[in-house]
Design a protein around this motif. Structure first.
Motif, PDB file in Angstrom:
ATOM      1  N   LEU A 177      -2.136  12.498   3.048  1.00  0.00           N
ATOM      2  CA  LEU A 177      -1.548  11.607   4.053  1.00  0.00           C
ATOM      3  C   LEU A 177      -1.890  12.102   5.458  1.00  0.00           C
ATOM      4  O   LEU A 177      -2.260  11.319   6.342  1.00  0.00           O
ATOM      5  N   ILE A 178      -1.816  13.408   5.671  1.00  0.00           N
ATOM      6  CA  ILE A 178      -2.088  13.973   6.997  1.00  0.00           C
ATOM      7  C   ILE A 178      -3.562  13.830   7.367  1.00  0.00           C
ATOM      8  O   ILE A 178      -3.901  13.357   8.452  1.00  0.00           O
ATOM      9  N   THR A 179      -4.469  14.213   6.447  1.00  0.00           N
ATOM     10  CA  THR A 179      -5.897  14.173   6.805  1.00  0.00           C
ATOM     11  C   THR A 179      -6.377  12.726   6.991  1.00  0.00           C
ATOM     12  O   THR A 179      -7.140  12.446   7.909  1.00  0.00           O
TER      13      THR A 179
ATOM     14  N   LEU B 213       7.827  11.237   3.497  1.00  0.00           N
ATOM     15  CA  LEU B 213       6.774  11.561   2.536  1.00  0.00           C
ATOM     16  C   LEU B 213       6.199  12.960   2.749  1.00  0.00           C
ATOM     17  O   LEU B 213       5.499  13.479   1.887  1.00  0.00           O
TER      18      LEU B 213
ATOM     19  N   LEU C  61      -3.220   7.541  -4.018  1.00  0.00           N
ATOM     20  CA  LEU C  61      -1.930   7.069  -3.491  1.00  0.00           C
ATOM     21  C   LEU C  61      -1.769   7.447  -2.021  1.00  0.00           C
ATOM     22  O   LEU C  61      -1.280   6.643  -1.214  1.00  0.00           O
ATOM     23  N   GLY C  62      -2.189   8.666  -1.663  1.00  0.00           N
ATOM     24  CA  GLY C  62      -2.037   9.126  -0.281  1.00  0.00           C
ATOM     25  C   GLY C  62      -2.864   8.294   0.688  1.00  0.00           C
ATOM     26  O   GLY C  62      -2.409   7.961   1.782  1.00  0.00           O
TER      27      GLY C  62
ATOM     28  N   LEU D 260       0.829  -1.207   0.000  1.00  0.00           N
ATOM     29  CA  LEU D 260       0.000   0.000   0.000  1.00  0.00           C
ATOM     30  C   LEU D 260       0.861   1.254   0.000  1.00  0.00           C
ATOM     31  O   LEU D 260       0.500   2.274  -0.570  1.00  0.00           O
ATOM     32  N   VAL D 261       2.009   1.155   0.669  1.00  0.00           N
ATOM     33  CA  VAL D 261       2.886   2.322   0.802  1.00  0.00           C
ATOM     34  C   VAL D 261       3.715   2.540  -0.458  1.00  0.00           C
ATOM     35  O   VAL D 261       3.996   3.673  -0.846  1.00  0.00           O
TER      36      VAL D 261
ATOM     37  N   ALA E 289       0.100  15.118  -2.223  1.00  0.00           N
ATOM     38  CA  ALA E 289      -0.054  13.848  -1.519  1.00  0.00           C
ATOM     39  C   ALA E 289       0.174  13.960   0.002  1.00  0.00           C
ATOM     40  O   ALA E 289      -0.566  13.346   0.770  1.00  0.00           O
TER      41      ALA E 289
ATOM     42  N   LEU F 193      -4.039   5.085   0.267  1.00  0.00           N
ATOM     43  CA  LEU F 193      -3.464   3.742   0.385  1.00  0.00           C
ATOM     44  C   LEU F 193      -2.235   3.767   1.296  1.00  0.00           C
ATOM     45  O   LEU F 193      -2.066   2.922   2.185  1.00  0.00           O
ATOM     46  N   CYS F 194      -1.401   4.774   1.063  1.00  0.00           N
ATOM     47  CA  CYS F 194      -0.157   4.871   1.814  1.00  0.00           C
ATOM     48  C   CYS F 194      -0.439   5.097   3.300  1.00  0.00           C
ATOM     49  O   CYS F 194       0.194   4.482   4.166  1.00  0.00           O
TER      50      CYS F 194
END
Lengths: 284, 272
Positions: free
Chosen positions: B152-154, B108, B85-86, A17-18, B148, B88-89
């Motif tokens: 990632l943060i939210t 990231l 992407l964000g 996922l990352v 991204a 999933l990551c």
């Protein structure tokens, strides 16, 4: 491994996922940035001659000095105004506070370009502010508010106030107000309570806000370029000229490296005071 | 906490000052509106009559229209990629939750921390090599990378409130990891995903510094064209464009707050 209990599959599934974002950022961002920084030591020829120019070219020293001076003044102004706004917000009713927060967040998100345009229009020689001052008999000649350092300071302070308010607000909301009540009950006046109790308690917020504002100011490009009218050269604008006009990657990269070192150093200090994610409206 | 009358008087002054500060913060940005309505050919405040000629010019001029269209396409595409992407990551990092994941998370966030001018230099040089300069693909990839970290943060903030037992329950009832992700985890973190998507959209829609370096002729986003207009400092069409830029940003922000309010109670009852 706090959450070991929920690891059903192997850790490999998580990495899947990352991986897409991580791969993208490494290949198309981190690597190009690293290459840029390397150019400072290798272009036009290997060595430290780009860094020597810091000491031999007076233009470079002047640009660094301008940048530091403007960033410092911007930080002082926006943190002071931001403190005032945040302090008032935590002492008001919930309704009024949420209105104020909405305004802060709106200005946080409005384009830097629109703000620069607004200030150029408002404060220009033929703008409404000069017209009003002249009509009021306060001035004979239009005041040069923009296309100089004053204009840059106004524009940057305006941009940075929300960045000062948000960390200060987070800090102040965490303070137990009964401490101030106790101070009053023990006979301290309002001024004493503020300077001896409240100010020290909000110091972490002030430090975080100052560092954040200063760090973001360091790399500012749009506001100085538009409101400075070409007379106020800060690092970012100089770098862009070196890259796009005179094509001197070595000098540009050397300055970029200095800028980045400053940003990382200060961000490291900042990370000891607050979480980065708290600043970007994630909690709004 | 209400104290004596002397302090109340001080409060009133503070309140006045704070509202003045907020006025300084928000009111100047409104000046684009009257200027965009001036009937004259040059930048000025309208006196008496107003006119929509500059909006007619904005929406009738091929170059400006192309810029609005390009900005919209790039912002939607970049926000979609960044959100996908964000998200999933963020889920992957959340499930690892180890020292390594914290390191990756910090790495990231770099595009958010590194000054835009340095990002612009890096993209410019890399895009020259890959032939991505002045292209849709180049702008979309660059903006997706810059946006991204916000997603990632939210999303990570939403995940922090997610009740892990829901996932366990789903798994022990026989759902696969993929089904659990799609049917249990994603619906619960929808506010974070949607919020991140909106912020990513605004970030790209407004972005100017990277655009100045990697867009020029074929691609000229709305901020890019406004930049040229502001430098020339004559045509009030720029004011009309500024109004459009603000209205879209504010509409996106309003949308995000409505979405956040509507989605949260329905999707994540246990998570609170």
């Amino acid at each position: 491994m706090r959450l070991a209990g929920i690891h059903h599959g192997a850790g490999g599934a998580c990495w899947l996922l990352v991986a897409p974002l991580l791969g993208l950022v490494i290949a198309l961002y981190a690597w190009p940035v690293a290459e840029i920084l390397w150019l400072g030591f290798s272009d036009p020829e290997p060595g430290l001659q780009n860094y020597e120019k810091l000491f031999t070219r007076t233009a470079l020293a002047k640009i660094l000095w301008t940048t530091l001076r403007i960033c410092t003044i911007t930080t002082l102004l926006s943190v002071t105004i931001g403190y005032l706004i945040a302090y008032t917000m935590v002492h008001l009713g919930a309704r009024e506070r949420s209105w104020m927060l909405t305004l802060v967040l709106i200005s946080f998100w409005v384009s830097v370009l629109v703000r620069a345009f607004a200030w150029l229009t408002l404060l220009g020689r033929n703008g409404p502010v000069n017209a009003a001052l002249a009509a009021g008999g306060l001035i004979d000649e239009p005041v040069a508010f923009v296309r100089n350092e004053l204009g840059v300071l106004i524009g940057m302070t305006h941009y940075m106030i929300p960045y000062a308010v948000l960390p200060l607000l987070a800090n102040m909301q965490g303070i137990d107000r009964r401490i101030m009540d106790a101070s009053h009950n023990l006979g301290a006046g309002a001024a004493t309570t503020f300077t001896r109790i409240y100010l020290p308690l909000t110091t972490p917020g002030v430090v975080a806000a100052s560092l954040l504002v200063f760090v973001i100011s360091l790399g500012f490009y749009v506001t100085p370029a538009l409101l400075g009218g070409g007379r106020v050269l800060m690092v970012a604008e100089y770098v862009s000229v070196q890259v796009l006009v005179t094509v001197q990657w070595g000098v540009a990269s050397m300055l970029a490296t200095l800028l980045l070192a400053g940003v990382f150093g200060l961000m490291y200090v900042l990370s000891r005071f607050m979480r980065l994610g708290d600043v970007f409206g994630a909690r709004a | 906490m209400r104290a004596g009358p002397g302090r109340r008087g001080g409060r009133r002054w503070l309140r006045l000052l704070a509202w003045s500060g907020l006025g300084f913060l928000t009111l100047p940005m409104l000046v684009a509106l009257p200027v965009s309505l001036t009937p004259k050919r040059y930048l000025s405040m309208p006196e008496g009559e107003i006119s929509l000629r500059h909006y007619a010019n904005l929406f009738g001029n091929e170059a400006w229209l192309a810029s609005i269209w390009q900005s919209a396409v790039i912002a939607v595409a970049a926000a979609t990629i960044a959100t996908g992407l964000g998200t999933l990551c963020a889920i992957g990092l959340w499930r690892m939750s180890s020292k390594a994941s914290e390191l990756v998370r910090g790495f990231l966030l770099l595009p958010l921390i590194i000054p835009p001018i340095i990002s612009a230099m890096a993209f410019y040089r890399a895009w020259v090599r890959f032939g991505l300069l002045d292209s849709y693909a180049g702008m979309i990839i660059a903006h997706a990378i810059l946006a991204a970290p916000v997603v990632l943060i939210t999303v990570s903030a939403s995940l922090a409130n997610f009740d892990l037992r829901l996932e366990q329950a789903s798994r022990s009832l026989g759902a696969s990891a993929g089904t659990t992700l799609w049917r249990v985890v994603l619906p619960s973190i929808r506010p974070g995903v949607l919020g991140g998507a909106v912020f990513a959209f605004i970030l790209s829609w407004d972005e100017i510094v990277v655009a100045l370096f990697i867009a020029k002729f074929r691609i000229s986003t709305l901020p890019r064209r406004m930049w040229d207009g502001i430098r020339e400092n004559t045509d009030p069409t720029v004011a009309a464009a500024a109004v459009v830029l603000i209205v879209v940003t504010l509409a996106a922000l309003a949308l995000s707050s409505v979405l956040a309010r509507r989605v949260r109670p329905a999707a994540a009852p246990e998570a609170a």
